[in-house]
Design an enzyme around this catalytic site. Structure first.
Site, short mmCIF file in Angstrom:
data_model
loop_
_atom_site.label_atom_id
_atom_site.label_comp_id
_atom_site.label_asym_id
_atom_site.label_seq_id
_atom_site.Cartn_x
_atom_site.Cartn_y
_atom_site.Cartn_z
N ASP A 51 0.87 -1.18 0.00
CA ASP A 51 0.00 0.00 0.00
C ASP A 51 0.91 1.23 0.00
OD1 ASP A 51 -3.25 0.22 0.99
OD2 ASP A 51 -2.06 2.07 1.00
N TYR B 52 -14.66 7.16 -14.32
CA TYR B 52 -14.59 5.97 -13.46
C TYR B 52 -15.26 4.78 -14.16
CZ TYR B 52 -15.03 3.09 -9.23
OH TYR B 52 -14.95 2.08 -8.30
N LYS C 16 -13.18 1.40 -15.13
CA LYS C 16 -13.52 0.08 -14.59
C LYS C 16 -13.96 -0.88 -15.69
CE LYS C 16 -12.62 0.40 -10.16
NZ LYS C 16 -11.38 -0.26 -9.65
N1 NAD Z 1 -16.10 0.07 -1.75
C1 NAD Z 1 -16.95 0.19 -2.77
O1 NAD Z 1 -18.13 0.54 -2.61
C2 NAD Z 1 -16.48 -0.15 -4.16
C3 NAD Z 1 -17.43 -0.26 -5.18
C4 NAD Z 1 -17.00 -0.57 -6.46
C5 NAD Z 1 -15.66 -0.78 -6.71
N2 NAD Z 1 -14.77 -0.66 -5.71
C6 NAD Z 1 -13.35 -0.87 -6.01
O2 NAD Z 1 -12.83 -1.79 -5.08
C7 NAD Z 1 -11.45 -1.49 -4.82
C8 NAD Z 1 -11.23 -1.38 -3.33
O3 NAD Z 1 -12.12 -0.42 -2.83
P1 NAD Z 1 -12.08 -0.04 -1.30
O4 NAD Z 1 -13.33 0.73 -1.00
O5 NAD Z 1 -11.74 -1.24 -0.49
O6 NAD Z 1 -10.85 0.98 -1.36
P2 NAD Z 1 -10.12 1.78 -0.20
O7 NAD Z 1 -10.10 3.18 -0.66
O8 NAD Z 1 -10.72 1.46 1.13
O9 NAD Z 1 -8.67 1.13 -0.22
C9 NAD Z 1 -7.79 1.42 -1.26
C10 NAD Z 1 -6.37 1.25 -0.72
O10 NAD Z 1 -5.50 1.50 -1.83
C11 NAD Z 1 -4.43 2.30 -1.37
N3 NAD Z 1 -3.87 3.04 -2.50
C12 NAD Z 1 -4.45 4.06 -3.18
N4 NAD Z 1 -3.61 4.49 -4.15
C13 NAD Z 1 -2.48 3.72 -4.07
C14 NAD Z 1 -1.27 3.70 -4.79
N5 NAD Z 1 -1.04 4.54 -5.79
N6 NAD Z 1 -0.33 2.78 -4.44
C15 NAD Z 1 -0.56 1.90 -3.43
N7 NAD Z 1 -1.70 1.90 -2.70
C16 NAD Z 1 -2.64 2.80 -3.02
C17 NAD Z 1 -5.03 3.21 -0.31
O11 NAD Z 1 -4.03 3.72 0.57
C18 NAD Z 1 -6.02 2.27 0.37
O12 NAD Z 1 -5.43 1.59 1.47
C19 NAD Z 1 -11.15 -0.23 -5.63
O13 NAD Z 1 -10.55 -0.61 -6.85
C20 NAD Z 1 -12.51 0.38 -5.88
O14 NAD Z 1 -12.55 1.17 -7.06
C21 NAD Z 1 -15.14 -0.35 -4.43
#
Ligand code: NAD
Length: 259
Positions: free
Chosen positions: A38, A162, A166
């Site tokens: 991360d 977005y 995706k």
């Molecule tokens: N949570 C939702 O409702 C949801 C819905 C649809 C899709 N998603 C997708 O699921 C995935 C996870 O979502 P989430 O809500 O668990 O995300 P989150 O934001 O809780 O976690 C993302 C993590 O990625 C890390 N990160 C961001 N940029 C980075 C980089 N450049 N290098 C290394 N680490 C980095 C952040 O520090 C964070 O710990 C994402 O791809 C998101 O687009 C989430």
């Protein structure tokens, strides 16, 4: 729990929080060795420590948009555990405008297009490119990417940049699956609907009740997803049962979008 050969080395990006962290928590008890990365170094080391599996998990501070750091990440993983069997790409996200924040194309900041594609698509490309030689050297492996309902249908939250990014993850997943099947590497994706990761919970809790009800009314299950339910789908693709499944994007969305 799904059958999972102990000792497999799985690298998870975005493991400080959310889906990445939840996936690590499911994999720890089945004997996986975990490389958690991360850009939040402190957060990812905390995740590694809280798993309670000692030196079977390491946390690395890595910006997955930096190609040199991504290459070094794979080198460190292989050096530490001698092999790499799986890559889970969870880093991604929209521009953080929240539930009502989907921007029209006229309002969209030009730089936001590139930022969103970098975070959601380039990150996956970089990590796959760096990891594939190590997966081949291990005799095969598993890759799991993260799309979104936005990339399968449309986005209430994230806007055109977005949704397009995706959808690109879905196409990239399919093409890699096609090219890597002969190497015994499967490539699949999960496509979450709104899921209560720590980040989304914080936004959700601040929304007016009527707005929440309106969003819930569009989800047949009548609720948002839990992060463990999403991580469960990731673990299925990593499990011993899924070796013949490749190029698939699994919707985990309570019926919000059905293919
Ligand atoms: N949570 C939702 O409702 C949801 C819905 C649809 C899709 N998603 C997708 O699921 C995935 C996870 O979502 P989430 O809500 O668990 O995300 P989150 O934001 O809780 O976690 C993302 C993590 O990625 C890390 N990160 C961001 N940029 C980075 C980089 N450049 N290098 C290394 N680490 C980095 C952040 O520090 C964070 O710990 C994402 O791809 C998101 O687009 C989430």
């Amino acid at each position: 729990m799904l059958p999972f050969t102990p000792g497999k080395v799985i690298l998870i990006t975005g493991a400080a929080l959310g889906l990445g962290r939840a996936t690590a928590k499911l994999l720890a008890p089945v004997g996986a060795r975990l490389v958690l990365v991360d850009r939040d170094g402190e957060g990812v080391r905390r995740t590694a420590a809280e798993l309670g599996i000692g030196d079977r998990a390491i946390g690395l501070e890595v910006n997955v948009l930096d190609w040199e750091q991504v290459q070094a990440m794979v080198t460190t993983a292989v050096h530490r555990f001698d092999r790499l069997d799986g890559l889970v790409n969870t880093v991604g996200g929209s521009s953080g405008h929240g539930v009502r924040g989907a921007r029209s194309i006229e309002e969209l900041d030009l730089a936001d297009w590139d930022r969103t594609f970098d975070l959601n698509v380039k990150s996956v490309f970089y990590c796959c490119r760096a990891a594939i030689p190590a997966l081949r050297a291990a005799g095969g492996g598993r890759i799991v990417n993260t799309s979104s309902v936005a990339g399968r249908s449309q986005s209430q939250l994230g806007g055109p940049q977005y949704a397009a990014a995706k959808a690109a993850v879905v196409g990239f997943t399919r093409q890699l699956a096609f090219q890597l099947a002969k190497d015994n590497i499967t490539v699949n994706a999960v496509a979450p609907g709104p899921t209560l990761s720590e980040r989304v919970s914080a936004i959700w809790d601040k929304r007016p009740d009527e707005e929440r009800q309106e969003i819930l009314s569009r989800i047949p299950a009548g609720r948002l997803g839990e992060v463990d339910e999403l991580a469960g789908a990731v673990v299925y693709f990593l499990s011993d049962l899924a070796g013949y499944v490749t190029g698939h994007t699994l919707d985990v969305n309570g019926g919000l979008y059905m293919d």
